[in-house]
Write a protein that holds these residues in place. Structure first.
Motif, PDB file in Angstrom:
ATOM      1  N   ALA A   1      -0.346  20.731  33.562  1.00 32.17           N
ATOM      2  CA  ALA A   1      -1.860  21.340  33.583  1.00 32.17           C
ATOM      3  C   ALA A   1      -2.248  21.064  34.938  1.00 32.17           C
ATOM      4  CB  ALA A   1      -2.790  20.590  32.696  1.00 32.17           C
ATOM      5  N   LYS A   2      -2.014  19.878  35.638  1.00 31.72           N
ATOM      6  CA  LYS A   2      -2.241  19.768  36.980  1.00 31.72           C
ATOM      7  C   LYS A   2      -2.278  20.806  38.102  1.00 31.72           C
ATOM      8  CE  LYS A   2      -1.094  16.287  39.746  1.00 31.72           C
ATOM      9  NZ  LYS A   2      -0.207  15.064  40.046  1.00 31.72           N
TER      10      LYS A   2
ATOM     11  N   VAL B   1      -2.422  24.053  37.560  1.00 28.84           N
ATOM     12  CA  VAL B   1      -2.948  25.264  37.025  1.00 28.84           C
ATOM     13  C   VAL B   1      -4.454  25.072  37.671  1.00 28.84           C
ATOM     14  CG1 VAL B   1      -4.080  26.519  35.239  1.00 28.84           C
ATOM     15  CG2 VAL B   1      -1.868  25.503  34.851  1.00 28.84           C
ATOM     16  N   TYR B   2      -4.889  26.376  38.236  1.00 33.19           N
ATOM     17  CA  TYR B   2      -6.090  26.345  38.806  1.00 33.19           C
ATOM     18  C   TYR B   2      -7.192  27.012  37.751  1.00 33.19           C
ATOM     19  CZ  TYR B   2      -5.128  25.582  43.637  1.00 33.19           C
ATOM     20  OH  TYR B   2      -4.614  24.693  44.770  1.00 33.19           O
ATOM     21  N   GLY B   3      -8.019  26.214  37.173  1.00 37.45           N
ATOM     22  CA  GLY B   3      -8.883  26.640  36.484  1.00 37.45           C
ATOM     23  C   GLY B   3     -10.145  27.228  37.114  1.00 37.45           C
ATOM     24  N   LEU B   4     -10.953  28.106  36.347  1.00 40.70           N
ATOM     25  CA  LEU B   4     -12.289  28.417  37.115  1.00 40.70           C
ATOM     26  C   LEU B   4     -13.635  28.012  36.622  1.00 40.70           C
ATOM     27  CD1 LEU B   4     -11.685  32.401  36.974  1.00 40.70           C
ATOM     28  CD2 LEU B   4     -11.045  30.788  38.705  1.00 40.70           C
ATOM     29  N   ARG B   5     -14.236  27.930  37.532  1.00 39.30           N
ATOM     30  CA  ARG B   5     -15.599  27.500  37.058  1.00 39.30           C
ATOM     31  C   ARG B   5     -16.740  28.144  37.954  1.00 39.30           C
ATOM     32  NH1 ARG B   5     -17.450  23.780  41.375  1.00 39.30           N
ATOM     33  NH2 ARG B   5     -15.792  23.957  42.932  1.00 39.30           N
TER      34      ARG B   5
ATOM     35  N   ARG C   1     -10.933  24.879  40.056  1.00 42.37           N
ATOM     36  CA  ARG C   1     -10.662  23.236  39.928  1.00 42.37           C
ATOM     37  C   ARG C   1      -9.251  23.261  39.324  1.00 42.37           C
ATOM     38  NH1 ARG C   1     -11.444  22.868  33.780  1.00 42.37           N
ATOM     39  NH2 ARG C   1     -11.694  25.025  33.397  1.00 42.37           N
ATOM     40  N   ARG C   2      -8.656  22.008  39.618  1.00 43.44           N
ATOM     41  CA  ARG C   2      -7.175  21.800  39.008  1.00 43.44           C
ATOM     42  C   ARG C   2      -7.449  21.086  37.664  1.00 43.44           C
ATOM     43  NH1 ARG C   2      -3.991  19.688  43.820  1.00 43.44           N
ATOM     44  NH2 ARG C   2      -2.546  18.901  42.303  1.00 43.44           N
ATOM     45  N   LEU C   3      -6.858  21.837  36.726  1.00 47.81           N
ATOM     46  CA  LEU C   3      -6.891  21.035  35.510  1.00 47.81           C
ATOM     47  C   LEU C   3      -6.200  19.752  35.312  1.00 47.81           C
ATOM     48  CD1 LEU C   3      -5.693  24.159  33.028  1.00 47.81           C
ATOM     49  CD2 LEU C   3      -8.011  23.636  34.159  1.00 47.81           C
ATOM     50  N   ASN C   4      -6.884  18.713  34.840  1.00 49.07           N
ATOM     51  CA  ASN C   4      -6.605  17.385  34.736  1.00 49.07           C
ATOM     52  C   ASN C   4      -6.107  16.748  36.096  1.00 49.07           C
ATOM     53  OD1 ASN C   4      -6.741  18.145  32.044  1.00 49.07           O
ATOM     54  ND2 ASN C   4      -4.512  18.279  31.601  1.00 49.07           N
TER      55      ASN C   4
ATOM     56  N   GLU D   1      -6.015  14.376  39.297  1.00 52.07           N
ATOM     57  CA  GLU D   1      -6.469  13.238  39.649  1.00 52.07           C
ATOM     58  C   GLU D   1      -7.419  13.156  40.840  1.00 52.07           C
ATOM     59  OE1 GLU D   1      -2.777  11.375  40.903  1.00 52.07           O
ATOM     60  OE2 GLU D   1      -1.926  12.038  39.011  1.00 52.07           O
TER      61      GLU D   1
ATOM     62  N   GLU E   1      -7.996  15.423  44.556  1.00 51.51           N
ATOM     63  CA  GLU E   1      -7.137  16.359  44.567  1.00 51.51           C
ATOM     64  C   GLU E   1      -7.398  17.728  43.684  1.00 51.51           C
ATOM     65  OE1 GLU E   1      -3.025  14.849  43.677  1.00 51.51           O
ATOM     66  OE2 GLU E   1      -3.507  15.587  41.709  1.00 51.51           O
TER      67      GLU E   1
END
Lengths: 444, 444
Positions: A66-67, A69-73, B73-76, B78, B81
């Motif tokens: 998951a780290k 992956v670029y999520g959107l906001r 935003r990067r999921l999960n 740290e 980063e």
């Protein structure tokens, strides 16, 4: 990704890891992509573009960290409209699986598509690591079943495509293996943990064979058998393998590998038969591969790693839809390959403009005449830059040479009145007077 | 965006507002884009692709509502980063300004580029609203100065491009105005709040002229003068305007508008002169326009709004770099235009495959022969689908017809032994026997 290669072609970009090209490089990249499209389409692969954005649940179903992956906001969004369920795709295979499940009533199977688009991986910003990179994928999908000839086809298509874009005479090998065969061989050797043994083999190229043999022994293979297995894999001699009298999964995998290799050659002109090679050390990391697996190495650019990888997957859509949609596909790592290709001729000296002719502006009062000249040339199918003025004539021509134009056209008041121009060949620096009427013929 | 049009061509997509095409539509869209590229390149515009991702500060410098920007935003991730400073572009002009400032030492000016890429807007998910859509932009940028002929050039180039992609005989008008002229006229009428008056004029098409006149009066224009101004704008007669004896900014703007119109026509074949029209009611909402402004209406698809808009900007890079980089550009709203174009012929009945020939598989034991037939055809430059098997012959041919293939090739054991095939024309349903050797000639 090799840092030096990226530096060589001076990739810029506002943000580290999101590379951009300068104009001449972008033109070269576009030409290379156009060659890839022509090859893919010669096999009937149809273009597909999926949306850049997927639901997070679709992406994470296929087991990427998951780290990465670029999520959107949405910036400053009010409650309930933040679009928190969305993210950028990290490959082109998962979006394909989702697209096919979603549109299966509209699509005709077997379904062939190619897709040349960017993907996104959340990486720590550092030199030589892409966070956006392009892939050029082909896949063929069936409904319920998809015969083995499809595996041969994607391999043949990728081979012709690579031959078309790599420098002439460049050595490249598609290293082909079969997961069933590999699993069968590991079982034949007596391993108690087949997935771990395969992971160990997948790492052999990085850590070397002595360490790999140690690793195989740790999966409960007896030491002499581990040595035998390592020797078998490295030799990759299918005829000797036949003599072993394999059975079950291993035998099935061996037959598949032989069939795929032989059919792929039938699909290729003889000059390219030598570019296919069985290589039993190829495992591919990804879990979803179930049969054929492929990696590709380019002799002059080994540091790029595999530039074309993929394989057969029986169950990719299982988590998304009810019907089985087996498929097989290969992906060219375009960004990675371009970083090297663009340092090679002819791509390294691509002109920075598509135009061949520059109509200069030495007198802004004559702009209507220059416009008429440019219109005449374009009408004749000649790509033409018209200088908008505001620069000295010498600078205009110097800049034209810099951008790789072939001809410059000049005209003063007398020329305009006589409906003629001065034509300069920028390569030979020779100059001649031409009537506007016959100018297109002089340039074609 | 008109909801019904989007429905007509059945755009799908995993997420609302992120539309995708079915294969036949994607092929049509690709062909249309290829025509656009050819037109743009005939004027010397060079391809550019910028990264999908920009720094948030770059994007917000140009005054879009933050709520409409998709941040990453990067999921999960740290701490430290999360890549919180990144977002998706909302247009192609701001990334161009950033790219040019960043690479100004490598670029040669005047710099012409075209860019055909998706942009992203954070919208409430609803039917008929795109959150990802494609634009096809051209811009030309100078260093310090950029003569007015550049304005004429982008207008001429866009006109030829629209003529090339719209159905033959389709009426379309590039409505051209000049901000200086508009500002000068509003000042001439006595307005105390010029920006407010221009905003009012920009809304006239939506609210009608009686309401617009009321609005103008509210910016301290006397009622009779407001009526005069409205009449002048609607008439858009440049000759009558000259008789008014304008001065200062208004006069300058009028001269610019006349020059641009006249030069743009010189750049175009006479058949397209009628597609350019001065229209003093055009204002364009965006703040950065300083001179020429353009909007385009297609007679048969007025509901799309302006399908090609843009103008001159003197100071777009002011917030990003030190040197002035004036530019002028036009943007075709590609997604919007495609939604309509793909319902028109020939695009509405595009075949779903690039191949013209299907080699069927009626006996999987003969796959090597079918592969040889396919290879022979591709070698001759004929785009060929090879059926992988696993389907009844009748289904193979029925599906081939559905995908728009022209020919089917069949062969049984006897045919294979005799090195021949049965060739079926899928349009006429006529069939003939052909030697493999002469088959390519029969198909060309």
């Amino acid at each position: 990704m090799n840092t030096e290669l990226m530096e060589t072609i001076k990739l810029t970009g506002a943000v580290g890891g999101f590379p951009e090209f300068l104009p001449a490089q972008q033109r070269a990249a576009d030409e290379i992509i156009s060659i890839i499209k022509t090859q893919y389409e010669s096999y009937g692969y149809t273009p597909l573009e999926t949306a850049t954005v997927e639901k997070i649940e679709t992406l994470l179903a296929k087991g990427i960290a998951a780290k990465e992956v670029y999520g959107l906001r949405r910036l400053n969004a009010e409650d309930g409209e933040g679009d928190k369920e969305l993210a950028l795709r990290f490959d082109l295979t998962v979006p394909l699986a989702r697209y096919v499940v979603q549109n299966q009533n509209e699509l005709v199977f077997p379904f062939r598509r190619y897709q040349i688009q960017p993907v996104f991986r959340g990486e720590r910003p550092q030199k030589g690591r892409y966070r956006q990179f392009h892939q050029a994928d082909i896949d063929i999908l069936g409904q319920e079943t998809l015969p083995l000839s499809a595996d041969a086809e994607v391999i043949a298509c990728a081979t012709q495509t690579l031959a078309a874009i790599l420098p002439k005479g460049e050595e490249f090998i598609l290293r082909i293996n079969n997961r069933k065969l590999l699993q069968g061989l590991v079982a034949w050797a007596g391993s108690a943990d087949i997935p771990a043994a395969i992971k160990t083999i997948d790492n052999a190229e990085k850590v070397g064979w002595p360490k790999t043999i140690e690793g195989l022994i740790q999966t409960a293979i007896a030491a002499p058998k581990a040595e035998d297995l390592a020797a078998l894999l490295q030799a990759s001699n299918l005829e000797n393998l036949t003599k072993l009298g394999l059975s079950g999964e291993a035998e099935e995998g061996l037959t598949e590998l032989q069939t795929v290799l032989s059919l792929a050659k039938t699909l290729l002109p003889p000059a390219l038969h030598g570019n296919l090679k069985a290589d039993l050390t190829i495992a591919r990391g990804l879990d979803y591969y179930t049969g054929t697996v492929v990696e590709t190495v380019v002799a002059s650019a080994k540091e790029l790693g595999s530039v074309c990888s993929g394989g057969r997957y029986e169950n990719l859509t299982a988590s998304l839809g009810k019907k089985a949609i087996p498929g097989v596909g290969l992906s060219i790592g375009l960004s990675r390959l371009l970083a090297w290709l663009l340092t090679q001729e002819p791509w390294a000296s691509m002109p920075a403009t598509p135009a061949t002719v520059l109509v200069t502006c030495q007198d802004e009062n004559l702009m209507a005449y220059y416009a008429k000249v440019a219109q005449t040339l374009r009408q004749a199918g000649i790509k033409t830059e018209l200088h908008p003025g505001g620069q000295a004539l010498g600078t205009q021509i110097k800049n034209g040479v810099k951008r790789g134009l072939t001809f410059a056209i000049m005209a003063n008041d007398d020329d305009a009145k006589a409906n003629r121009v001065q034509l300069k060949n920028l390569a030979t620096a020779t100059q001649s007077e031409q009537a506007l009427e016959t100018l297109p013929t002089a340039l074609l």
